[in-house]
Design an enzyme around this catalytic site. Structure first.
Site, PDB file in Angstrom:
ATOM      1  N   ASN A  36      -2.721   1.963   7.404  1.00  0.00           N
ATOM      2  CA  ASN A  36      -3.118   0.962   6.417  1.00  0.00           C
ATOM      3  C   ASN A  36      -4.479   1.346   5.821  1.00  0.00           C
ATOM      4  O   ASN A  36      -5.431   1.513   6.566  1.00  0.00           O
ATOM      5  CB  ASN A  36      -3.224  -0.422   7.075  1.00  0.00           C
ATOM      6  CG  ASN A  36      -3.432  -1.508   6.044  1.00  0.00           C
ATOM      7  OD1 ASN A  36      -3.081  -1.345   4.886  1.00  0.00           O
ATOM      8  ND2 ASN A  36      -4.032  -2.613   6.456  1.00  0.00           N
ATOM      9  N   HIS A  72     -16.223   7.238   8.692  1.00  0.00           N
ATOM     10  CA  HIS A  72     -15.208   6.213   8.992  1.00  0.00           C
ATOM     11  C   HIS A  72     -14.335   6.662  10.160  1.00  0.00           C
ATOM     12  O   HIS A  72     -13.336   7.357   9.969  1.00  0.00           O
ATOM     13  CB  HIS A  72     -14.339   5.965   7.751  1.00  0.00           C
ATOM     14  CG  HIS A  72     -13.488   4.750   7.858  1.00  0.00           C
ATOM     15  ND1 HIS A  72     -13.228   3.929   6.791  1.00  0.00           N
ATOM     16  CD2 HIS A  72     -12.834   4.193   8.912  1.00  0.00           C
ATOM     17  CE1 HIS A  72     -12.454   2.924   7.180  1.00  0.00           C
ATOM     18  NE2 HIS A  72     -12.195   3.084   8.465  1.00  0.00           N
ATOM     19  N   ASN A  83     -14.463  -2.743  14.837  1.00  0.00           N
ATOM     20  CA  ASN A  83     -13.334  -3.515  15.384  1.00  0.00           C
ATOM     21  C   ASN A  83     -13.007  -3.099  16.815  1.00  0.00           C
ATOM     22  O   ASN A  83     -11.886  -2.747  17.156  1.00  0.00           O
ATOM     23  CB  ASN A  83     -12.100  -3.413  14.482  1.00  0.00           C
ATOM     24  CG  ASN A  83     -11.632  -1.995  14.260  1.00  0.00           C
ATOM     25  OD1 ASN A  83     -12.374  -1.034  14.487  1.00  0.00           O
ATOM     26  ND2 ASN A  83     -10.405  -1.837  13.821  1.00  0.00           N
ATOM     27  N   ASP A 125     -10.911   8.124   8.746  1.00  0.00           N
ATOM     28  CA  ASP A 125     -10.338   6.881   9.281  1.00  0.00           C
ATOM     29  C   ASP A 125      -9.597   7.174  10.589  1.00  0.00           C
ATOM     30  O   ASP A 125      -8.526   6.620  10.858  1.00  0.00           O
ATOM     31  CB  ASP A 125      -9.423   6.192   8.267  1.00  0.00           C
ATOM     32  CG  ASP A 125      -9.140   4.737   8.649  1.00  0.00           C
ATOM     33  OD1 ASP A 125      -9.668   4.266   9.678  1.00  0.00           O
ATOM     34  OD2 ASP A 125      -8.386   4.073   7.908  1.00  0.00           O
TER      35      ASP A 125
END
Lengths: 312, 430
Positions: B285, B67, B101, B312
Site C-alpha cells: 500500500n 522511509h 508505526n 518503504d
C-alpha cells in the site's frame, strides 16, 4: 481432446477446446443421472474433499452428489472463517488434509485466488467451487451446457447478463467462457454495479435494460445482495427492481424464445419477479440438473487426466 | 569500533551534492575523509593506511533511506533495529529513517529515545526516528512534536495511515514549523480506498479483487498540497505511485509550494499485472499501479518532480504473508534489493548518475536535515563503494533482514554495494 490439467481454477485459463471437452463429457455423463441406479464405479477408491470456507448449499450438494454418483469417497469440511482464527494458516490446514491422501480438493473461499494458492502447494487436484469475486467455473460450465442443450450451440448467440456484475464471480466466469465459445456478451447494470474498466472485458456494456433486452437469446439474471444498498451502491432495492428487475412487463420486449437463467439463490421480487422465475422461459431448474453432470465431468477429467510425459 | 584508515585508489567518485564526477583517490584517516578526488600520497608515504584498488568502481555518499519500518519496538519477530540496519548496510545504506508505526507507537520522546539507544548499541548504520503526527496514530490529537524533536526525531508522519481529518493535518503543518520538522504524508483517502486490495483497473476486474482507485491517493495529495500552501509548512509526500499525484506535485512545485516527494523501486519497476498469481508478496500500500502510472513515476524521476527514492522497507513474516491474498498484510522489503533497481534507472536513461544518485543521498539528507549524503573532505566518512557492473540474481534467502517478502526474489540484476562505511567505520562487509 486429451485433458492434462491437474486443476480447474478458472474459465479464463481454459481453451475453447477444453471447454468443449468438458461440455461433451458432461453431456455423456448426464445419462447416468436418469438411470434407476444412479451410480457408476469410475472413481471408486478415490477421495474427494469438499473444503468450503463460505456457506453454500447448492454447489456443495451438487459436487457431493456428483462425486458419489462416480463412487468416490467424499468428506466435507465447512468452516465459516479463515483458519487464521485458530492460529494456523490455511496452508497448514491443506498440508494436514493432504497427508490423508485425497485425490481432489473442491474449494470454495470468500477470498479471491485462494484455490490458486492451494493448487500450487498440493499434488492433489483442485477444483475452484467459487473464489471471492473472481471465478465460479463450474457454474459457467453448467450455464453453457444448459444453453447448448436448449439452443444447440453457443456460437453467435447474444447473452445478456443483468445485475451485480462487479461482485459476481458467476459473471466473470461466464464472460470468459461464453466469449471463448463464440457468443456475444452484453452486461447491463447501473454503473455502481459494474467492475472498474468494464470496457477492458470482451463485452458490450449498457445501463438501460429496455434497450438491450430485445436482442438477447439468453438473459442471465444475477443475484442482488441486499447489503449493496447499505454500501451506498444503490439508493434502494425498490428502485433497482424498477429499472433492472426482470418482470413480465419487461419481458414483453424480449424474443419469444428467450431463455431466462439465474445462478441462484434468487431474491424473488428484486432482480427477478416470481412469475418470470417460474415462467415458460425459465431454465433455472435445468441449470441445477446440469450442475451435477458438469461436476461429474470435472471430477472424471481431472482424476483421469493424461499425465504428460516427463521431459529430459 | 575501529575507525577506517584507508586509501581507495582509482575510484569513480560521484558526489551529487557538489556535482562531482571524477576519477581519483579517496583517503580516509581515523574515519575522517581526508582527501576526495585528488591523488593520494603514495602508500610508502603513509604506511599506516590500508590501500584498496577500487578499479574504477564507484565511491558515492552512503545511501540514505528516508522511509523504512524497523518493527522495533513491538514486532521483533519481523525485524529488529539490528537486523534492519544490517540489511541497510548490505544494501549500501548508511542511514535510515524509521517510521513510527511500532508498538508502542513512536509518539513520545521515550520511544524515540529507545530507538536511538538501541541503534547506538546494535545498529549497523545511523537510524533517524520519525515521530507520529497524531497520538497513537489515531488521527485525533497532535503528538508532542517539540519533545519528539528534542529526543532526535527528524520528521513526523502517521505513515501506514493517512491523516483523514483535514483540520488536524492543517494543525500539523502549522505546528511542525516551530520545531523545523517536515511533515510526511501517507496520502490515501480511506473512504475511496474502502478495503481495497490492489490497484483498481482492468487487472482487479479480471482477478475479482476489490480495487483501490488511483484517485484515493491523488485526492489526498491535492488536499495536502493545498494545506501546505495555506500554512507555509514543509510537506513531503511518501510513496508516490500515481500519474495524478506526480502531476499535482509538479504543478505545486512550479508555484513554489514547499513540497518534496519520494517513490519506491517497486513503483517504477512493477505494475499490477504482477498480481495475476495472487501472490501476497506483491501486496503493498499504495498498491502496484498500472503501466501508465509507472511511466508517469519514471517521468517524475526524470524531470525532478520526484526528489527521492526510498524503499518503504516493510518486513513481514510468513504469518502475515503466506496466507490468503485478502488477509495478507501490505508491504515489501527493499533495503537489499533497491540498489540495482535504482542503478537501472541510469541505464534506462531516466537520469545521469549524479541526478539519480542525488535521490538516494543528498536529497533525502537535505529533506530530513541530517548531516549525511555528501563526500566533503574533513567530515566523517559515510560512503558506499558500488560495483555497478556486478551481475547476480537476487536471492532473498541470503538477506540479512529477518523478512523474505521481497518481490524481486529471483530477478537477474546488475550493481551491488561491496563496501559500506558509516561514521568512519567499515560496516559492510560484516
Amino acid at each position: 481432446m486429451a485433458f492434462v490439467r491437474k486443476d480447474l481454477l478458472g474459465i479464463r485459463d481454459l481453451s475453447s477446446e477444453e471447454i468443449q471437452t468438458i461440455l461433451d463429457t458432461a453431456e455423456s455423463l448426464r445419462e447416468i443421472n436418469l438411470r434407476e441406479i444412479k451410480k457408476v464405479p469410475t472413481l471408486r477408491g478415490k477421495t474427494v474433499v469438499h473444503l468450503f470456507y463460505e456457506p453454500s448449499t447448492r454447489t456443495r450438494t451438487s459436487f457431493d452428489v456428483a462425486a458419489k454418483r462416480l463412487s468416490a469417497d467424499t468428506y466435507s469440511i465447512a468452516t465459516s472463517t479463515s483458519s487464521m482464527v485458530k492460529g494456523e494458516t490455511f496452508l497448514d490446514t491443506i498440508k494436514n488434509l493432504e497427508a490423508m491422501g485425497p485425490d481432489v480438493f473442491v474449494i470454495r473461499h470468500s477470498a479471491s485466488g485462494t484455490p490458486h494458492r492451494i493448487a500450487a502447494r498440493t499434488s492433489a487436484s483442485v477444483i475452484n467451487a467459487g473464489d471471492g469475486m473472481h471465478e465460479h467455473p463450474s457454474q459457467a460450465l453448467l450455464d453453457m451446457l444448459t444453453i447448448r442443450q436448449k439452443r444447440g450451440r453457443l456460437e453467435g448467440l447474444n447473452v445478456l447478463i443483468v445485475g451485480d456484475i462487479a461482485h459476481s464471480r458467476v459473471a466473470r466466469s461466464n464472460i470468459w467462457g461464453l466469449t471463448k465459445m463464440g457468443a456475444h456478451v452484453t452486461l447491463c447494470a447501473p454503473p455502481t454495479l459494474l467492475p472498474a474498466e468494464a470496457a477492458s472485458l470482451p463485452v458490450r456494456v449498457s445501463h438501460q435494460l429496455d434497450t438491450v433486452l430485445g436482442a438477447a437469446d439468453v438473459i442471465m439474471v444475477l443475484r442482488l445482495q441486499k447489503e449493496r444498498q447499505g454500501q451506498g451502491l444503490l439508493p434502494s432495492l425498490r428502485e433497482y427492481a424498477v429499472f433492472y428487475g426482470l418482470d413480465r412487463k419487461k419481458l414483453e420486449k424480449a424474443r419469444d424464445d428467450v431463455l431466462i437463467m439465474h445462478p441462484g439463490p434468487m431474491n424473488r421480487g428484486v432482480e427477478i419477479s416470481p412469475d418470470v422465475a417460474d415462467g415458460p422461459h425459465s431454465v433455472i431448474l435445468d441449470q441445477v440438473a446440469n450442475g451435477v453432470a458438469v461436476r461429474m465431468a470435472l471430477l472424471y477429467l481431472l482424476v483421469h487426466r493424461e499425465v504428460p510425459p516427463v521431459r529430459g | 569500533m575501529k575507525q577506517a584508515d584507508l586509501i581507495l585508489q582509482n575510484a569513480r567518485i560521484l558526489d551529487p551534492e557538489r556535482g562531482l564526477d571524477t576519477v581519483g583517490d579517496v583517503v580516509i584517516r581515523h574515519g575522517i575523509l581526508e582527501t576526495v578526488g585528488s591523488r593520494a600520497p603514495s602508500p610508502e608515504e603513509c604506511p599506516d593506511l590500508e590501500v584498496m584498488d577500487a578499479g574504477g568502481k564507484w565511491v558515492v555518499p552512503a545511501w540514505v533511506d528516508m522511509h523504512v519500518h524497523l518493527r522495533e519496538p513491538g514486532e521483533e519477530y519481523k525485524e529488529t533495529i539490528e537486523t534492519g540496519t544490517a540489511a541497510a548496510v548490505a544494501g549500501g545504506y548508511g542511514a535510515v529513517a524509521c517510521m513510527p508505526n511500532t508498538r508502542p507507537v513512536n509518539d513520545t520522546a521515550a520511544v524515540t529515545d529507545f530507538i536511538r539507544r538501541r541503534a547506538r548499541q546494535e545498529g549497523y548504520c545511523r537510524v533517524y526516528p520519525v515521530g507520529a503526527i497524531s497520538k497513537g496514530l489515531e488521527g485525533k490529537e497532535l503528538a508532542e512534536f517539540g519533545e519528539l524533536r528534542q529526543a532526535g526525531a527528524v520528521a513526523v508522519s502517521d505513515d501506514g495511515r493517512p491523516v483523514m481529518d483535514s483540520l488536524l493535518m492543517r494543525r500539523a503543518l502549522e505546528y511542525a514549523q516551530a520545531f523545523d520538522l517536515v511533515v510526511i504524508s501517507h496520502a490515501e483517502d480511506l473512504h475511496l480506498a474502502q478495503g481495497g486490495l490492489m490497484n483498481e483497473g482492468a487487472v482487479s476486474t479480471r482477478l475479482g479483487l476489490r480495487g483501490i482507485p488511483a484517485a484515493s491517493e491523488a485526492v489526498m495529495v491535492a488536499r495536502d498540497l493545498l494545506l501546505a500552501e495555506l500554512t507555509g509548512g514543509t510537506l513531503h509526500i511518501a510513496h508516490v505511485s500515481t500519474e495524478a499525484s506526480v502531476r499535482l506535485i509538479r504543478d505545486a512545485k512550479s508555484r513554489g509550494v514547499r513540497v518534496t516527494c519520494e517513490t519506491a523501486p517497486h513503483y517504477f519497476t512493477l505494475t499490477d499485472a504482477s498480481l495475476e498469481g495472487f501472490d501476497p508478496v506483491f501486496k503493498v500500500n499504495p498498491p502496484l499501479r498500472s503501466q501508465r502510472d509507472l511511466e508517469a513515476v519514471r517521468q517524475g524521476l526524470a524531470d525532478g518532480t520526484i526528489d527521492v527514492v526510498a524503499t518503504d522497507h516493510a518486513p513481514h513474516s510468513s504469518l502475515e504473508k503466506d496466507t490468503e491474498f485478502e488477509y495478507a498484510a501490505n508491504g515489501m522489503i527493499g533495503l537489499e534489493s533497491a540498489l540495482p533497481l535504482v542503478l537501472q534507472l541510469i541505464r534506462d536513461g531516466i537520469g545521469g548518475p549524479l541526478e539519480i544518485l542525488a535521490k538516494v543521498t543528498c536529497n533525502p539528507a537535505r529533506i530530513l536535515g541530517i548531516p549525511m549524503g555528501s563526500l566533503r573532505a574533513g567530515t566523517p566518512a559515510h560512503l558506499t563503494l558500488i560495483d555497478p557492473e556486478q551481475e547476480y540474481v537476487i536471492d532473498a534467502g541470503t538477506f540479512h533482514s529477518k523478512a523474505r517478502n521481497c518481490p524481486f526474489h529471483g530477478w537477474p540484476v546488475k550493481g551491488r554495494a561491496i563496501l559500506t562505511i558509516v561514521d568512519g567505520v567499515v560496516r559492510y562487509p560484516f
